[in-house]
Design a protein around this motif. Structure first.
Motif, PDB file in Angstrom:
ATOM      1  N   ALA A  32     -12.879  -9.023  17.788  1.00 20.77           N
ATOM      2  CA  ALA A  32     -14.293  -8.810  18.080  1.00 20.77           C
ATOM      3  C   ALA A  32     -14.528  -7.695  19.091  1.00 20.77           C
ATOM      4  CB  ALA A  32     -14.917 -10.105  18.571  1.00 20.77           C
ATOM      5  N   ASP A  33     -13.483  -7.308  19.840  1.00 22.05           N
ATOM      6  CA  ASP A  33     -13.725  -6.279  20.857  1.00 22.05           C
ATOM      7  C   ASP A  33     -13.699  -4.866  20.268  1.00 22.05           C
ATOM      8  OD1 ASP A  33     -11.080  -6.579  20.313  1.00 22.05           O
ATOM      9  OD2 ASP A  33     -10.391  -6.278  22.367  1.00 22.05           O
ATOM     10  N   ALA A  34     -13.168  -4.705  19.030  1.00 20.53           N
ATOM     11  CA  ALA A  34     -13.110  -3.356  18.452  1.00 20.53           C
ATOM     12  C   ALA A  34     -14.516  -2.859  18.118  1.00 20.53           C
ATOM     13  CB  ALA A  34     -12.234  -3.363  17.209  1.00 20.53           C
ATOM     14  N   CYS A  35     -15.297  -3.701  17.466  1.00 20.69           N
ATOM     15  CA  CYS A  35     -16.675  -3.367  17.090  1.00 20.69           C
ATOM     16  C   CYS A  35     -17.269  -4.632  16.471  1.00 20.69           C
ATOM     17  CB  CYS A  35     -16.701  -2.229  16.069  1.00 20.69           C
ATOM     18  SG  CYS A  35     -15.994  -2.675  14.485  1.00 20.69           S
ATOM     19  N   GLU A  36     -18.539  -4.579  16.122  1.00 21.80           N
ATOM     20  CA  GLU A  36     -19.134  -5.705  15.398  1.00 21.80           C
ATOM     21  C   GLU A  36     -18.930  -5.458  13.911  1.00 21.80           C
ATOM     22  OE1 GLU A  36     -23.132  -6.686  16.507  1.00 21.80           O
ATOM     23  OE2 GLU A  36     -22.702  -6.282  18.620  1.00 21.80           O
ATOM     24  N   LEU A  37     -18.619  -6.511  13.182  1.00 16.98           N
ATOM     25  CA  LEU A  37     -18.488  -6.409  11.728  1.00 16.98           C
ATOM     26  C   LEU A  37     -19.631  -7.178  11.077  1.00 16.98           C
ATOM     27  CD1 LEU A  37     -14.719  -7.053  10.889  1.00 16.98           C
ATOM     28  CD2 LEU A  37     -15.902  -4.880  11.133  1.00 16.98           C
ATOM     29  N   LEU A  38     -20.044  -6.710   9.906  1.00 19.55           N
ATOM     30  CA  LEU A  38     -21.029  -7.410   9.076  1.00 19.55           C
ATOM     31  C   LEU A  38     -20.550  -7.302   7.643  1.00 19.55           C
ATOM     32  CD1 LEU A  38     -24.309  -5.652  10.329  1.00 19.55           C
ATOM     33  CD2 LEU A  38     -23.493  -7.907  11.017  1.00 19.55           C
ATOM     34  N   VAL A  39     -20.827  -8.328   6.829  1.00 21.60           N
ATOM     35  CA  VAL A  39     -20.557  -8.165   5.394  1.00 21.60           C
ATOM     36  C   VAL A  39     -21.798  -8.546   4.593  1.00 21.60           C
ATOM     37  CG1 VAL A  39     -18.047  -8.413   5.508  1.00 21.60           C
ATOM     38  CG2 VAL A  39     -19.461 -10.460   5.175  1.00 21.60           C
ATOM     39  N   PHE A  40     -21.962  -7.830   3.486  1.00 18.40           N
ATOM     40  CA  PHE A  40     -23.096  -8.045   2.584  1.00 18.40           C
ATOM     41  C   PHE A  40     -22.546  -8.352   1.188  1.00 18.40           C
ATOM     42  CE2 PHE A  40     -24.625  -5.529   6.078  1.00 18.40           C
ATOM     43  CZ  PHE A  40     -25.870  -6.079   6.357  1.00 18.40           C
ATOM     44  N   PRO A  41     -22.272  -9.632   0.910  1.00 17.10           N
ATOM     45  CA  PRO A  41     -21.730  -9.996  -0.405  1.00 17.10           C
ATOM     46  C   PRO A  41     -22.857 -10.151  -1.425  1.00 17.10           C
ATOM     47  CG  PRO A  41     -21.879 -11.924   0.990  1.00 17.10           C
ATOM     48  CD  PRO A  41     -22.391 -10.775   1.807  1.00 17.10           C
ATOM     49  N   PRO A  42     -22.512 -10.302  -2.715  1.00 17.16           N
ATOM     50  CA  PRO A  42     -23.546 -10.656  -3.689  1.00 17.16           C
ATOM     51  C   PRO A  42     -24.241 -11.953  -3.251  1.00 17.16           C
ATOM     52  CG  PRO A  42     -21.526 -10.011  -4.809  1.00 17.16           C
ATOM     53  CD  PRO A  42     -21.189 -10.109  -3.337  1.00 17.16           C
ATOM     54  N   ALA A  43     -25.528 -12.069  -3.546  1.00 17.14           N
ATOM     55  CA  ALA A  43     -26.349 -13.175  -3.015  1.00 17.14           C
ATOM     56  C   ALA A  43     -25.800 -14.555  -3.354  1.00 17.14           C
ATOM     57  CB  ALA A  43     -27.779 -13.032  -3.538  1.00 17.14           C
ATOM     58  N   VAL A  44     -25.174 -14.711  -4.524  1.00 16.81           N
ATOM     59  CA  VAL A  44     -24.700 -16.047  -4.917  1.00 16.81           C
ATOM     60  C   VAL A  44     -23.595 -16.564  -4.002  1.00 16.81           C
ATOM     61  CG1 VAL A  44     -25.354 -16.100  -7.355  1.00 16.81           C
ATOM     62  CG2 VAL A  44     -23.239 -14.937  -6.686  1.00 16.81           C
ATOM     63  N   TYR A  45     -22.968 -15.687  -3.204  1.00 17.97           N
ATOM     64  CA  TYR A  45     -21.876 -16.128  -2.323  1.00 17.97           C
ATOM     65  C   TYR A  45     -22.327 -16.310  -0.868  1.00 17.97           C
ATOM     66  CZ  TYR A  45     -19.250 -14.085  -6.248  1.00 17.97           C
ATOM     67  OH  TYR A  45     -18.780 -13.749  -7.494  1.00 17.97           O
ATOM     68  N   VAL A  46     -23.549 -15.934  -0.583  1.00 17.89           N
ATOM     69  CA  VAL A  46     -23.963 -15.871   0.822  1.00 17.89           C
ATOM     70  C   VAL A  46     -23.861 -17.239   1.505  1.00 17.89           C
ATOM     71  CG1 VAL A  46     -25.988 -15.514   2.315  1.00 17.89           C
ATOM     72  CG2 VAL A  46     -25.354 -13.788   0.631  1.00 17.89           C
ATOM     73  N   VAL A  56     -17.723 -13.343  11.590  1.00 14.75           N
ATOM     74  CA  VAL A  56     -18.350 -12.178  10.959  1.00 14.75           C
ATOM     75  C   VAL A  56     -19.652 -12.598  10.277  1.00 14.75           C
ATOM     76  CG1 VAL A  56     -18.067 -10.383   9.206  1.00 14.75           C
ATOM     77  CG2 VAL A  56     -16.113 -11.075  10.609  1.00 14.75           C
ATOM     78  N   PRO A  57     -20.792 -12.083  10.741  1.00 16.84           N
ATOM     79  CA  PRO A  57     -22.070 -12.454  10.120  1.00 16.84           C
ATOM     80  C   PRO A  57     -22.160 -11.979   8.667  1.00 16.84           C
ATOM     81  CG  PRO A  57     -22.438 -11.419  12.253  1.00 16.84           C
ATOM     82  CD  PRO A  57     -20.990 -11.212  11.907  1.00 16.84           C
ATOM     83  N   VAL A  58     -22.852 -12.782   7.870  1.00 19.23           N
ATOM     84  CA  VAL A  58     -23.019 -12.509   6.447  1.00 19.23           C
ATOM     85  C   VAL A  58     -24.494 -12.183   6.211  1.00 19.23           C
ATOM     86  CG1 VAL A  58     -22.815 -13.496   4.130  1.00 19.23           C
ATOM     87  CG2 VAL A  58     -21.181 -14.161   5.923  1.00 19.23           C
ATOM     88  N   GLY A  59     -24.756 -11.037   5.574  1.00 13.80           N
ATOM     89  CA  GLY A  59     -26.133 -10.651   5.295  1.00 13.80           C
ATOM     90  C   GLY A  59     -26.390 -10.541   3.805  1.00 13.80           C
ATOM     91  N   VAL A  60     -27.627 -10.221   3.455  1.00 13.82           N
ATOM     92  CA  VAL A  60     -27.986 -10.075   2.033  1.00 13.82           C
ATOM     93  C   VAL A  60     -28.179  -8.599   1.693  1.00 13.82           C
ATOM     94  CG1 VAL A  60     -29.013 -12.370   1.761  1.00 13.82           C
ATOM     95  CG2 VAL A  60     -30.464 -10.457   2.488  1.00 13.82           C
ATOM     96  N   GLN A  61     -27.866  -8.275   0.460  1.00 18.14           N
ATOM     97  CA  GLN A  61     -28.034  -6.896  -0.021  1.00 18.14           C
ATOM     98  C   GLN A  61     -29.480  -6.625  -0.412  1.00 18.14           C
ATOM     99  OE1 GLN A  61     -25.357  -6.144  -3.294  1.00 18.14           O
ATOM    100  NE2 GLN A  61     -23.615  -7.042  -2.226  1.00 18.14           N
ATOM    101  N   ASN A  62     -30.221  -7.711  -0.705  1.00 18.88           N
ATOM    102  CA  ASN A  62     -31.574  -7.518  -1.215  1.00 18.88           C
ATOM    103  C   ASN A  62     -32.400  -8.787  -1.021  1.00 18.88           C
ATOM    104  OD1 ASN A  62     -33.658  -6.139  -2.584  1.00 18.88           O
ATOM    105  ND2 ASN A  62     -33.181  -7.261  -4.444  1.00 18.88           N
ATOM    106  N   PHE A  63     -33.717  -8.617  -0.978  1.00 17.36           N
ATOM    107  CA  PHE A  63     -34.663  -9.739  -0.966  1.00 17.36           C
ATOM    108  C   PHE A  63     -36.012  -9.149  -1.348  1.00 17.36           C
ATOM    109  CE2 PHE A  63     -36.995  -8.427   2.767  1.00 17.36           C
ATOM    110  CZ  PHE A  63     -36.089  -7.616   3.406  1.00 17.36           C
ATOM    111  N   HIS A  64     -36.970 -10.053  -1.637  1.00 13.54           N
ATOM    112  CA  HIS A  64     -38.332  -9.608  -1.964  1.00 13.54           C
ATOM    113  C   HIS A  64     -39.229  -9.882  -0.762  1.00 13.54           C
ATOM    114  CE1 HIS A  64     -42.176  -9.232  -4.035  1.00 13.54           C
ATOM    115  NE2 HIS A  64     -41.504  -8.592  -4.988  1.00 13.54           N
ATOM    116  N   PRO A  65     -40.180  -8.981  -0.468  1.00 12.48           N
ATOM    117  CA  PRO A  65     -40.989  -9.192   0.737  1.00 12.48           C
ATOM    118  C   PRO A  65     -41.989 -10.346   0.664  1.00 12.48           C
ATOM    119  CG  PRO A  65     -41.699  -7.204  -0.420  1.00 12.48           C
ATOM    120  CD  PRO A  65     -40.446  -7.676  -1.099  1.00 12.48           C
ATOM    121  N   GLU A  66     -42.334 -10.806  -0.550  1.00 20.35           N
ATOM    122  CA  GLU A  66     -43.309 -11.914  -0.626  1.00 20.35           C
ATOM    123  C   GLU A  66     -42.648 -13.223  -0.203  1.00 20.35           C
ATOM    124  OE1 GLU A  66     -46.506 -11.613  -1.233  1.00 20.35           O
ATOM    125  OE2 GLU A  66     -46.345  -9.478  -1.662  1.00 20.35           O
TER     126      GLU A  66
END
Ligand code: PEP
Length: 247
Positions: A32-46, A56-66
């Motif tokens: 964790a001291d090297a840098c922060e990591l993030l991964v954005f997998p396909p939504a079905v795996y989140v 390591v935080p997991v984010g989404v590649q896409n979403f709808h604003p509504e």
């Protein structure tokens, strides 16, 4: 003083067991001291990956604003935040070009993300024909003006920017050190002009576009490059982690 971040955009790759194995390898070997990591997998795996309770935080590649409604195939931002995701890609050139996401639509996505405490990783970048006529700085700063120009300073403080020249994404053709630094410095100057010296100085600006374990250290050595958004090279744990140790 600025965060160093390396983020992996897995795009539409990997089967479930491969995604889990990749996440576990990255998470278990990550310093964790090297840098922060993030991964954005396909939504079905989140959800499954968030359920690993890794570092390591997991984010989404896409979403709808509504918030909800008749948007077959889409995922709402409330659903994303209820699943525990804290980061989302917004404005990736594949979303802009293949799925016709306009600056106006991206602005709505950024607003929705911030309203749900999700950090938008806002992507910008010019196509080759714009760079060929030296229009790249104006093109990218216009993308920023139309997507994040309306934010308050405290909202911008919660954003991460990624400069990804379209001609470098998935092509094996990386921006030169001079090209990357010129654009990152221009983006930072634009942020300072619009939001003030401090926030411009501390906002992380990542480089994306065929960044890999061989070229990451020279890119990350640029004074205004704070890490990378990595596509292809993020699908292999060893190369992704090598990139993360390239500062
Ligand atoms: C990306 O998709 O954001 C990206 C930078 O891809 P690649 O590293 O494969 O060029």
């Amino acid at each position: 003083m600025r965060k160093k971040i390396v983020a992996g955009n897995w795009k539409m790759n990997l089967l479930p067991e491969e995604a889990l194995e990749l996440y576990r390898k990255i998470d278990s070997d990550y310093f964790a001291d090297a840098c922060e990591l993030l991964v954005f997998p396909p939504a079905v795996y989140v959800m499954e990956l968030i359920g690993q309770h890794g570092k390591v935080p997991v984010g989404v590649q896409n979403f709808h604003p509504e918030e909800s409604g008749a948007f077959t195939g889409e995922i709402s931002v409330s659903q994303v935040s209820s699943c525990g995701a804290k980061y989302a890609l917004v404005g990736h050139s594949e979303r802009r070009m293949i799925f016709n996401e306009s600056n106006d639509f991206l602005k709505k996505k950024i607003n929705a993300a911030l309203a749900h405490d999700i950090v938008p990783l806002v992507c910008c970048g010019e196509p080759m024909e714009i760079r060929d006529v030296e229009g790249h700085v104006a093109f990218v700063t216009n993308q920023l003006a139309e997507t994040i120009g309306h934010l308050t300073v405290s909202e911008l403080e919660r954003c991460i920017i990624a400069y990804e020249p379209v001609w470098a994404i998935g092509t094996g053709r990386t921006a030169s050190i001079d090209q990357a630094q010129e654009m990152h410095a221009s983006i930072r100057q634009w942020l300072k002009n619009h939001f003030g010296e401090h926030v411009g100085a501390v906002t992380p600006i990542l480089y994306g576009g065929s960044c890999n374990a061989s070229n990451a250290s020279e890119l990350f050595a640029c004074p205004d490059v704070d890490g990378g958004l990595i596509g292809g090279a993020s699908l292999d744990a060893a190369s992704f982690l090598k990139i993360a140790r390239s500062f």
